[in-house]
Design a protein around this motif. Structure first.
Motif, PDB file in Angstrom:
ATOM      1  N   GLN A  97       8.099 -52.627  -4.293  1.00  0.00           N
ATOM      2  CA  GLN A  97       7.917 -54.058  -4.039  1.00  0.00           C
ATOM      3  C   GLN A  97       6.757 -54.349  -3.103  1.00  0.00           C
ATOM      4  O   GLN A  97       6.051 -55.343  -3.272  1.00  0.00           O
ATOM      5  CB  GLN A  97       9.211 -54.643  -3.464  1.00  0.00           C
ATOM      6  N   SER A  98       6.590 -53.466  -2.083  1.00  0.00           N
ATOM      7  CA  SER A  98       5.508 -53.707  -1.116  1.00  0.00           C
ATOM      8  C   SER A  98       5.131 -52.393  -0.446  1.00  0.00           C
ATOM      9  O   SER A  98       5.846 -51.926   0.444  1.00  0.00           O
ATOM     10  CB  SER A  98       5.953 -54.733  -0.065  1.00  0.00           C
ATOM     11  N   PRO A  99       4.030 -51.759  -0.858  1.00  0.00           N
ATOM     12  CA  PRO A  99       3.628 -50.473  -0.267  1.00  0.00           C
ATOM     13  C   PRO A  99       3.406 -50.537   1.239  1.00  0.00           C
ATOM     14  O   PRO A  99       3.761 -49.595   1.964  1.00  0.00           O
ATOM     15  CB  PRO A  99       2.320 -50.144  -1.001  1.00  0.00           C
ATOM     16  N   ILE A 100       2.846 -51.638   1.739  1.00  0.00           N
ATOM     17  CA  ILE A 100       2.590 -51.737   3.174  1.00  0.00           C
ATOM     18  C   ILE A 100       3.896 -51.809   3.963  1.00  0.00           C
ATOM     19  O   ILE A 100       4.033 -51.217   5.039  1.00  0.00           O
ATOM     20  CB  ILE A 100       1.678 -52.958   3.484  1.00  0.00           C
ATOM     21  N   HIS A 101       4.894 -52.507   3.386  1.00  0.00           N
ATOM     22  CA  HIS A 101       6.194 -52.571   4.047  1.00  0.00           C
ATOM     23  C   HIS A 101       6.922 -51.228   3.973  1.00  0.00           C
ATOM     24  O   HIS A 101       7.730 -50.908   4.849  1.00  0.00           O
ATOM     25  CB  HIS A 101       7.065 -53.678   3.429  1.00  0.00           C
ATOM     26  N   ALA A 102       6.649 -50.449   2.929  1.00  0.00           N
ATOM     27  CA  ALA A 102       7.208 -49.096   2.844  1.00  0.00           C
ATOM     28  C   ALA A 102       6.668 -48.229   3.973  1.00  0.00           C
ATOM     29  O   ALA A 102       7.406 -47.414   4.555  1.00  0.00           O
ATOM     30  CB  ALA A 102       6.882 -48.474   1.492  1.00  0.00           C
ATOM     31  N   LEU A 103       5.388 -48.410   4.305  1.00  0.00           N
ATOM     32  CA  LEU A 103       4.810 -47.682   5.437  1.00  0.00           C
ATOM     33  C   LEU A 103       5.471 -48.105   6.748  1.00  0.00           C
ATOM     34  O   LEU A 103       5.797 -47.257   7.598  1.00  0.00           O
ATOM     35  CB  LEU A 103       3.295 -47.932   5.490  1.00  0.00           C
ATOM     36  N   TYR A 104       5.667 -49.431   6.927  1.00  0.00           N
ATOM     37  CA  TYR A 104       6.360 -49.923   8.124  1.00  0.00           C
ATOM     38  C   TYR A 104       7.770 -49.328   8.222  1.00  0.00           C
ATOM     39  O   TYR A 104       8.213 -48.915   9.301  1.00  0.00           O
ATOM     40  CB  TYR A 104       6.464 -51.459   8.086  1.00  0.00           C
ATOM     41  N   LEU A 105       8.447 -49.302   7.059  1.00  0.00           N
ATOM     42  CA  LEU A 105       9.816 -48.778   7.040  1.00  0.00           C
ATOM     43  C   LEU A 105       9.832 -47.293   7.385  1.00  0.00           C
ATOM     44  O   LEU A 105      10.728 -46.831   8.113  1.00  0.00           O
ATOM     45  CB  LEU A 105      10.442 -49.012   5.658  1.00  0.00           C
ATOM     46  N   LEU A 106       8.882 -46.535   6.885  1.00  0.00           N
ATOM     47  CA  LEU A 106       8.812 -45.101   7.187  1.00  0.00           C
ATOM     48  C   LEU A 106       8.644 -44.866   8.688  1.00  0.00           C
ATOM     49  O   LEU A 106       9.352 -44.030   9.277  1.00  0.00           O
ATOM     50  CB  LEU A 106       7.649 -44.474   6.412  1.00  0.00           C
ATOM     51  N   ILE A 107       7.723 -45.609   9.304  1.00  0.00           N
ATOM     52  CA  ILE A 107       7.508 -45.473  10.754  1.00  0.00           C
ATOM     53  C   ILE A 107       8.765 -45.872  11.519  1.00  0.00           C
ATOM     54  O   ILE A 107       9.183 -45.186  12.463  1.00  0.00           O
ATOM     55  CB  ILE A 107       6.296 -46.339  11.197  1.00  0.00           C
ATOM     56  N   PHE A 108       9.381 -46.985  11.091  1.00  0.00           N
ATOM     57  CA  PHE A 108      10.604 -47.458  11.753  1.00  0.00           C
ATOM     58  C   PHE A 108      11.735 -46.438  11.627  1.00  0.00           C
ATOM     59  O   PHE A 108      12.487 -46.195  12.579  1.00  0.00           O
ATOM     60  CB  PHE A 108      11.020 -48.802  11.142  1.00  0.00           C
ATOM     61  N   MET A 109      11.882 -45.798  10.449  1.00  0.00           N
ATOM     62  CA  MET A 109      12.953 -44.828  10.240  1.00  0.00           C
ATOM     63  C   MET A 109      12.735 -43.567  11.073  1.00  0.00           C
ATOM     64  O   MET A 109      13.699 -42.961  11.558  1.00  0.00           O
ATOM     65  CB  MET A 109      13.061 -44.481   8.752  1.00  0.00           C
ATOM     66  N   VAL A 110      11.487 -43.160  11.246  1.00  0.00           N
ATOM     67  CA  VAL A 110      11.196 -41.993  12.114  1.00  0.00           C
ATOM     68  C   VAL A 110      11.598 -42.298  13.549  1.00  0.00           C
ATOM     69  O   VAL A 110      12.237 -41.480  14.223  1.00  0.00           O
ATOM     70  CB  VAL A 110       9.698 -41.623  12.017  1.00  0.00           C
ATOM     71  N   ILE A 111      11.235 -43.506  14.028  1.00  0.00           N
ATOM     72  CA  ILE A 111      11.612 -43.911  15.394  1.00  0.00           C
ATOM     73  C   ILE A 111      13.132 -44.010  15.515  1.00  0.00           C
ATOM     74  O   ILE A 111      13.726 -43.547  16.505  1.00  0.00           O
ATOM     75  CB  ILE A 111      10.950 -45.263  15.754  1.00  0.00           C
ATOM     76  N   LEU A 112      13.769 -44.598  14.492  1.00  0.00           N
ATOM     77  CA  LEU A 112      15.224 -44.753  14.502  1.00  0.00           C
ATOM     78  C   LEU A 112      15.930 -43.400  14.512  1.00  0.00           C
ATOM     79  O   LEU A 112      16.940 -43.210  15.201  1.00  0.00           O
ATOM     80  CB  LEU A 112      15.657 -45.560  13.271  1.00  0.00           C
ATOM     81  N   GLN A 113      15.384 -42.436  13.752  1.00  0.00           N
ATOM     82  CA  GLN A 113      15.968 -41.099  13.718  1.00  0.00           C
ATOM     83  C   GLN A 113      15.885 -40.425  15.087  1.00  0.00           C
ATOM     84  O   GLN A 113      16.827 -39.745  15.521  1.00  0.00           O
ATOM     85  CB  GLN A 113      15.243 -40.257  12.657  1.00  0.00           C
ATOM     86  N   GLN A 114      14.760 -40.624  15.775  1.00  0.00           N
ATOM     87  CA  GLN A 114      14.610 -40.041  17.115  1.00  0.00           C
ATOM     88  C   GLN A 114      15.577 -40.690  18.112  1.00  0.00           C
ATOM     89  O   GLN A 114      16.177 -40.002  18.943  1.00  0.00           O
ATOM     90  CB  GLN A 114      13.160 -40.220  17.602  1.00  0.00           C
ATOM     91  N   ILE A 115      15.736 -42.008  18.007  1.00  0.00           N
ATOM     92  CA  ILE A 115      16.668 -42.712  18.904  1.00  0.00           C
ATOM     93  C   ILE A 115      18.096 -42.250  18.665  1.00  0.00           C
ATOM     94  O   ILE A 115      18.849 -41.978  19.610  1.00  0.00           O
ATOM     95  CB  ILE A 115      16.547 -44.244  18.714  1.00  0.00           C
ATOM     96  N   ASP A 116      18.466 -42.131  17.378  1.00  0.00           N
ATOM     97  CA  ASP A 116      19.834 -41.703  17.058  1.00  0.00           C
ATOM     98  C   ASP A 116      20.068 -40.248  17.453  1.00  0.00           C
ATOM     99  O   ASP A 116      21.126 -39.904  17.988  1.00  0.00           O
ATOM    100  CB  ASP A 116      20.085 -41.882  15.553  1.00  0.00           C
ATOM    101  N   GLY A 117      19.076 -39.386  17.178  1.00  0.00           N
ATOM    102  CA  GLY A 117      19.244 -37.962  17.463  1.00  0.00           C
ATOM    103  C   GLY A 117      19.257 -37.626  18.936  1.00  0.00           C
ATOM    104  O   GLY A 117      19.933 -36.669  19.356  1.00  0.00           O
ATOM    105  N   ASN A 118      18.538 -38.410  19.754  1.00  0.00           N
ATOM    106  CA  ASN A 118      18.399 -38.075  21.170  1.00  0.00           C
ATOM    107  C   ASN A 118      19.200 -38.968  22.119  1.00  0.00           C
ATOM    108  O   ASN A 118      19.455 -38.564  23.264  1.00  0.00           O
ATOM    109  CB  ASN A 118      16.916 -38.132  21.577  1.00  0.00           C
ATOM    110  N   ILE A 119      19.592 -40.165  21.654  1.00  0.00           N
ATOM    111  CA  ILE A 119      20.283 -41.103  22.557  1.00  0.00           C
ATOM    112  C   ILE A 119      21.664 -41.483  22.018  1.00  0.00           C
ATOM    113  O   ILE A 119      22.679 -41.184  22.636  1.00  0.00           O
ATOM    114  CB  ILE A 119      19.422 -42.374  22.778  1.00  0.00           C
ATOM    115  N   ILE A 120      21.691 -42.149  20.842  1.00  0.00           N
ATOM    116  CA  ILE A 120      22.956 -42.703  20.324  1.00  0.00           C
ATOM    117  C   ILE A 120      23.934 -41.589  19.959  1.00  0.00           C
ATOM    118  O   ILE A 120      25.082 -41.584  20.398  1.00  0.00           O
ATOM    119  CB  ILE A 120      22.696 -43.620  19.113  1.00  0.00           C
ATOM    120  N   GLY A 121      23.473 -40.633  19.112  1.00  0.00           N
ATOM    121  CA  GLY A 121      24.342 -39.558  18.647  1.00  0.00           C
ATOM    122  C   GLY A 121      24.958 -38.729  19.766  1.00  0.00           C
ATOM    123  O   GLY A 121      26.181 -38.576  19.832  1.00  0.00           O
TER     124      GLY A 121
END
Length: 454
Positions: free
Chosen positions: A310-334
């Protein structure tokens, strides 16, 4: 004297070997019977199907037990002011706590279904209807991107056109006839749905009873264990059950809370970044996060593909956001919510997911880690008990550079390595000396305590 000691050790090891052999043989025979004979498989499937409400109720009671304990603690602070009889107050508190926890559970399920399911279905239907158009736009975008390389551009354009044509052909030629065919099976589907709702309803009733009489069930279980086994064996068995419960309870409850928090954060982030189909993306990320280690990677693939079309540029935003989210979950929330409840390293987590996931599918991927955590705990406990009887070091790192064990003293012998500073003793040898000093001190303490008893 030494011969008698050796005979006793040999007899003990023989008993352990026979027990392990019989246990493994029983397990092998059991699985052979279950998977090789259709009649036994049918009986087991029928038993599971019949007992499904009890299984559902036990699972709900197990998950809601911490919630019920919280409500019980809060109500217990107020109830004695109004009810003086201790027995009546306890019963009233438990009944109110169970009602509150079940009510919260039903409200949460209803809100999830009411808010997530319609929006998710709408996102999926919109995605299917817009897919051809979005693929054409994606093809144009790829063509512009690859204009510098005419051959690559032509290949990409041909591939995208072929994918679009195949999808349209599938929706018109295959999907509609399949839908018409499936319409004839609606009756059986409705029966299955009604049966599922009925099982869940009965499961809620079973959960209410189980939470109400959990102390009685606990007492009856311990009574049976102490009646069958000797006190020492029964104590060890109850300790194993308690530790297994802490592993399962901490992991499963923590993982559900962790996934819910991650799904909410993902939804808010997608709204802020204007990611299309934000509810669908958040649901996929939250559900797949229930699977340890691989969950976030499994959830990333479909969400990125949906957004990329649907939107390649938003896919890039989502990829960056998911990497940050994974780090937050792996190091803080989890770590805050779950912690290291299983006691497993990353390798054993991956190992358990692959093995149990391959054997039991999605359920195996969800429960494989706590199950293997219990197995790992049992093996560690048995090994440490044997080493303790032999008066050997329990620390795993102490065995890394071991060459042999002294047969007379049971001391660990290391290869002589010089340290960089020129010291004649390696760090491993120093650790061995410290262990020997501790062992001598423990022997002195034991002998002094025996003298005091005399």
């Amino acid at each position: 004297m030494q011969n008698k000691k050796n005979e006793k050790e040999l007899e003990e090891y023989l008993k352990i070997g026979i027990t392990l052999f019989l246990t493994l043989s029983s397990v092998i025979v059991f699985f052979f019977v279950i998977y090789r004979f259709d009649s036994f498989a049918d009986i087991s499937a029928k038993l599971i199907r019949t007992g499904q409400p009890i299984i559902i109720g036990a699972a709900i009671a197990y998950i809601l037990n911490p919630v019920m304990k919280f409500w019980e603690k809060q109500i217990h602070k107020i109830a004695p002011k109004f009810i003086k009889d201790e027995k009546k107050e306890k019963g009233f508190t438990r009944a109110l706590a169970v009602t509150a926890s079940i009510t919260v559970f039903i409200i949460l399920i209803f809100l999830l279904i009411a808010s997530i399911v319609p929006a998710t279905m709408e996102s999926i239907s919109n995605l299917i209807s817009r897919f051809p158009t979005e693929m054409r736009n994606f093809t144009k975008w790829m063509t512009k991107l690859l204009q510098s390389d005419s051959r690559a551009s032509e290949v990409a354009k041909t591939t995208m056109n072929k994918v679009t044509q195949e999808f349209e052909k599938w929706t018109k030629g295959d999907l509609l006839p399949q839908i018409q065919r499936y319409l004839t099976q609606i009756t059986s589907g409705v029966v299955s749905i009604v049966t599922g709702f009925f099982n869940c309803f009965i499961g809620l009733i079973v959960a209410i009873y189980l939470m109400g009489i959990q102390e009685q069930l606990k007492g009856q279980s311990k009574k049976i264990i102490y009646a069958i086994f000797k006190p020492k064996t029964a104590n060890e068995l109850i300790e194993i059950i308690r530790h297994s419960n802490s592993i399962f309870g901490g992991f499963i409850t923590g993982k559900i809370i962790d996934s819910a928090i991650l799904g909410v954060i993902c939804y808010i982030g997608c709204l802020f970044l204007n990611i299309p189909n934000e509810i669908l993306v958040a649901v996929i990320i939250g559900v797949t996060n229930l699977i340890p280690f691989f969950g976030q990677f499994i959830g990333a693939v479909p969400t990125l593909l949906i957004t990329l079309i649907q939107s390649p540029i938003h896919a890039l935003y989502l990829l960056i956001f998911m990497v940050i989210l994974q780090q937050i979950d792996g190091n803080i929330i989890g770590p805050k919510i779950i912690g290291n409840t299983t006691g497993l390293s990353s390798f054993w987590v991956m190992f358990s997911i692959l093995i149990f996931g391959g054997m039991f599918g999605f359920v195996g991927m969800l429960l494989g880690v706590p199950i293997f955590g219990v197995i790992y705990y049992l093996v560690t406990k048995v090994v440490n008990n044997i080493l303790r009887k032999k008066e050997l070091e329990l620390e795993t790192t102490a065995y890394i550079d071991v060459v042999k064990v002294d047969e007379k003293t049971n001391d660990l012998v290391y290869e002589k390595l010089n340290d960089q500073k020129g010291d004649n003793k390696s760090s491993r040898e120093k650790k061995n000396e410290n262990f020997l000093i501790k062992k001598i001190k423990n022997k002195d303490k034991n002998s002094n305590s025996e003298k005091d008893k005399k």
